[in-house]
Structure formats: C-alpha cells, structure tokens
Design an enzyme around this catalytic site. Structure first.
Site, PDB file in Angstrom:
ATOM      1  N   ARG A 110      56.140  36.565  87.310  1.00 12.42           N
ATOM      2  CA  ARG A 110      56.496  37.783  88.047  1.00 12.42           C
ATOM      3  C   ARG A 110      55.205  38.562  88.226  1.00 12.42           C
ATOM      4  O   ARG A 110      54.593  38.976  87.224  1.00 12.42           O
ATOM      5  CB  ARG A 110      57.545  38.591  87.275  1.00 12.42           C
ATOM      6  N   HIS A 137      61.425  37.095  96.445  1.00 14.81           N
ATOM      7  CA  HIS A 137      62.130  36.908  95.172  1.00 14.81           C
ATOM      8  C   HIS A 137      63.081  35.718  95.348  1.00 14.81           C
ATOM      9  O   HIS A 137      64.306  35.884  95.406  1.00 14.81           O
ATOM     10  CB  HIS A 137      62.877  38.199  94.832  1.00 14.81           C
ATOM     11  N   GLN A 140      66.235  34.996  93.166  1.00 15.16           N
ATOM     12  CA  GLN A 140      67.323  35.924  93.467  1.00 15.16           C
ATOM     13  C   GLN A 140      68.141  35.407  94.659  1.00 15.16           C
ATOM     14  O   GLN A 140      69.378  35.417  94.641  1.00 15.16           O
ATOM     15  CB  GLN A 140      66.742  37.315  93.793  1.00 15.16           C
ATOM     16  N   ASP A 233      69.161  47.138  98.244  1.00 15.26           N
ATOM     17  CA  ASP A 233      68.254  47.099  97.092  1.00 15.26           C
ATOM     18  C   ASP A 233      67.673  48.500  96.941  1.00 15.26           C
ATOM     19  O   ASP A 233      67.837  49.355  97.828  1.00 15.26           O
ATOM     20  CB  ASP A 233      67.148  46.043  97.331  1.00 15.26           C
ATOM     21  N   CYS A 273      70.861  43.253  94.150  1.00 15.15           N
ATOM     22  CA  CYS A 273      70.184  42.400  93.166  1.00 15.15           C
ATOM     23  C   CYS A 273      70.097  43.064  91.807  1.00 15.15           C
ATOM     24  O   CYS A 273      69.959  42.375  90.796  1.00 15.15           O
ATOM     25  CB  CYS A 273      68.790  42.045  93.677  1.00 15.15           C
ATOM     26  N   ARG A 301      72.601  34.523  88.387  1.00 16.31           N
ATOM     27  CA  ARG A 301      71.174  34.301  88.157  1.00 16.31           C
ATOM     28  C   ARG A 301      70.984  33.228  87.080  1.00 16.31           C
ATOM     29  O   ARG A 301      70.115  32.367  87.180  1.00 16.31           O
ATOM     30  CB  ARG A 301      70.468  35.602  87.702  1.00 16.31           C
TER      31      ARG A 301
HETATM   32  N1   CP Z   1      67.292  41.336  90.061  1.00 20.09           N
HETATM   33  C1   CP Z   1      66.256  41.221  89.213  1.00 20.09           C
HETATM   34  O1   CP Z   1      65.318  40.436  89.421  1.00 20.09           O
HETATM   35  O2   CP Z   1      66.355  42.015  88.115  1.00 20.09           O
HETATM   36  P1   CP Z   1      65.266  42.185  86.957  1.00 20.09           P
HETATM   37  O3   CP Z   1      64.140  43.006  87.533  1.00 20.09           O
HETATM   38  O4   CP Z   1      65.991  42.890  85.855  1.00 20.09           O
HETATM   39  O5   CP Z   1      64.785  40.834  86.554  1.00 20.09           O
HETATM   40  N1  NVA Z   2      62.773  45.279  95.219  1.00 17.74           N
HETATM   41  C1  NVA Z   2      62.917  45.422  93.793  1.00 17.74           C
HETATM   42  C2  NVA Z   2      63.650  44.251  93.236  1.00 17.74           C
HETATM   43  C3  NVA Z   2      63.864  44.272  91.742  1.00 17.74           C
HETATM   44  C4  NVA Z   2      64.589  43.078  91.256  1.00 17.74           C
HETATM   45  C5  NVA Z   2      61.525  45.533  93.168  1.00 17.74           C
HETATM   46  O1  NVA Z   2      60.628  44.775  93.565  1.00 17.74           O
HETATM   47  O2  NVA Z   2      61.345  46.380  92.302  1.00 17.74           O
END
Ligand code: CP
Ligand code: NVA
Length: 314
Positions: A110, A137, A140, A233, A273, A301
């Site tokens: 990440r 992502h 997701q 989101d 998400c 997930r």
């Molecule tokens: N949806 C998602 O990726 O959540 P987290 O940031 O908690 O991993």
């Molecule tokens: N768009 C959000 C998604 C989190 C899962 C972010 O990047 O923070």
C-alpha cells in the site's frame, strides 16, 4: 483458461488483466466464500508460502483481511511499515524489492505513490500486488465485482452510478474492472474533477468492446436514475488532507442521502469501500439503511484476497 497465465504475475492495476481473467478472480471469490461457509475454513494452497505486507498508509480492511486470508490459505504474512524497515532510513525501493524477493513469495504494498509500486515490480522477482495506491485499488474492485455478482446475479449490463470524487483511486479500479466486465458506469462528479485521463481512455475503449459504457456527468440525480448500484467513497482520500477544504466544498452536492437513493428507484443497493465519513459523502440513514451492502462488501475483501493470492502466488 489456464491458471499458468496468472501465476507469478504482478497486479499493479487491472488494465493489465483481461475481462476473462478478472471474471475468473471474481467467480473464485464467491467460490472461496461458499467453501468457507460449507465448513472448509482452511484451503491450504499457500502452505509454506510467505506474503509480505508493506504498508505506507493505515488500513483496517485490507491489512486484516489479507492476514486472515493468507492464514486461511495455510500461509504466513509479514507486516512492515517504512519506519520499521530500512526504507525509512533511505534504503532504496529497488534494493528493498531485491532483498524481500529472497525471503517472500509475494508482496502486497500500500503506497503513497503508484510509481513506488512500479519501481518495486521492476526489481522484484516475486509478484507485487497493489494494496491501494494514489491511482488505483484493484483488490477492492475484485471484491466489489464479486459483491455485485452476489447481489444482482450478473455483471454484464449492471448499471453502476459512482457519485462523488471523480478522481478517486477506488473509482479508477471500478472503471477498469467494470468496463472489462460490461457494466454501465455513470460517474457524477463536479466539472472541476475528472478521472485520470489514461484510465478514462482505457475504460472508454474497453467498454466499447465489452458492450458496457462509461459516462461522466455533473448531476448526481441523472447518474443514479435506474441504477442497480450507487457507489461512493470518501471525499478526502489518504494523503489529500491539504486539499480537504476545497474538495468538501466542491463535493457537497454529491452526498449520497436517502433522497438520492429514493431517486435511484427500487433496484439500487448502496456500496462504499469504507472507511466512510458519515455525514459527509454518505448519511447514516443510507449506510445503515435497507439499501446498504457495505458489510457484505467488506467481508468479500477476505474471500477476494484468497482468490487473488491463490491464483497469483507461485
Ligand atoms: N477499503 C479499504 O481498503 O479499507 P482499508 O483502508 O481499511 O484497508
Ligand atoms: N480513496 C480512499 C480509499 C480508502 C480505502 C483513500 O485512498 O483514502
């Protein structure tokens, strides 16, 4: 389809995968879920394998469901953050990727910048899997497509309205996956905000081939009319804190509330998400209401991770 075509591959964004391959991951997600509930708590296809989780940003769902997914596949995870590794002291991404490739069988990362993933993939000899970047992502989107298939019984022809931040990383993955799977996606976002141009042009071209469609509008009511799925989101993604005030101002008319869900018509489910900023992009009455699919979506997930890792990890 031969699974050999998937084994050992990176997953940086879904543009690199065919509709057939994405569909296979989605169907396997639901198969993993069925097997879990039929009592197969462990499917040990990753016995003896180690998966590194290198996270530059916080996570609840992705991290925990990955750790549990790998355990349910009989493997082992190692969680790392830059500050706890030599990355935080300036060791390069390339050298880190080379060394981690000698210990691990895959890395899920990440990252703040999608370029970090590309650099990691260039120098790793094991699959590098995107656990969220500023651009996309993909894990997701696999879980989300599985949720839509589970709830609606089909993917092709499903009408998905995304309401909110048109430059969102989760939206980008929905555009890439959805266009390959024949969904009709309408994005309602302010005229000042646009999806990444490269992703949008891929999605437009792919949708033409798959029989789907992609449309960008500014009116949320136009987008949700007749929708099967209303998706949103957060307005301020991780790392965008300095833009918060401006984005909240622009996105105010794009809140998903009961009035918008009622305007969508009787078929619409609500997806997010998560994490959600309740009272901002979505109201309590929607996320806690009859439309909401978010908890099943979050659960999926876990099963999606089992599907993807069982296919990609050598
Ligand atoms: N949806 C998602 O990726 O959540 P987290 O940031 O908690 O991993
Ligand atoms: N768009 C959000 C998604 C989190 C899962 C972010 O990047 O923070």
């Amino acid at each position: 389809m031969s699974l050999h075509r998937l084994r050992g591959r990176h997953l940086l964004w879904l543009a690199d995968y065919s509709g057939e391959e994405i569909r296979h991951m989605v169907e396997l997600t639901l198969e993993m879920k069925r097997r879990y509930y039929a009592g197969e708590r462990v499917i040990p296809v990753l016995r003896g394998r180690s998966v590194g989780l290198l996270f530059e940003k916080p996570s609840t769902r992705t991290r925990i469901s990955l750790e549990v997914a790998v355990a349910q596949l009989g493997g082992h995870t190692v969680y790392m953050t830059p500050s706890e590794t030599q990355l935080g002291r300036g060791e390069t991404v390339a050298d880190t990727a080379r060394v981690l490739s000698r210990y691990l069988d895959a890395i899920v990362a990440r990252v703040k910048s999608h370029k970090t993933l590309e650099e990691m993939a260039r120098h790793a000899s094991i699959p590098v899997i995107n656990g969220l970047s500023d651009l996309t992502h993909p894990l997701q989107a696999i879980a989300d497509m599985a949720t839509i298939l589970e709830k609606k019984g089909r993917l092709k022809g499903v009408k998905l309205a995304f309401v909110g931040d048109g430059a969102d990383n989760v939206l980008h993955s929905l555009l890439l996956a959805g266009s390959k799977l024949g969904l009709h996606i309408t994005v309602a976002t302010p005229p000042q905000i646009r999806p990444d141009e490269r992703i949008l042009s891929i999605a437009l071209k792919v949708a033409e081939e798959s029989g789907g469609s992609v449309e960008i509008v500014s009116d949320p009511y136009e987008a949700v009319s007749g929708a099967d799925v209303v998706y949103t989101d957060v307005w301020v993604s991780m790392g965008q804190e300095s833009m918060a005030e401006e984005k909240v101002r622009l996105l105010k008319p794009y809140q998903v509330n009961a009035k918008l869900m009622e305007a969508a018509g009787g078929r619409a489910i609500f997806m997010h998400c998560l994490p959600a900023k309740r009272g901002q992009e979505v109201t309590d009455e929607v996320i806690d209401g009859p439309w909401s699919a978010v908890w099943d979506q979050a659960e999926n997930r876990l099963h999606a991770h089992k599907a993807v890792l069982s296919l990609l990890v050598p």
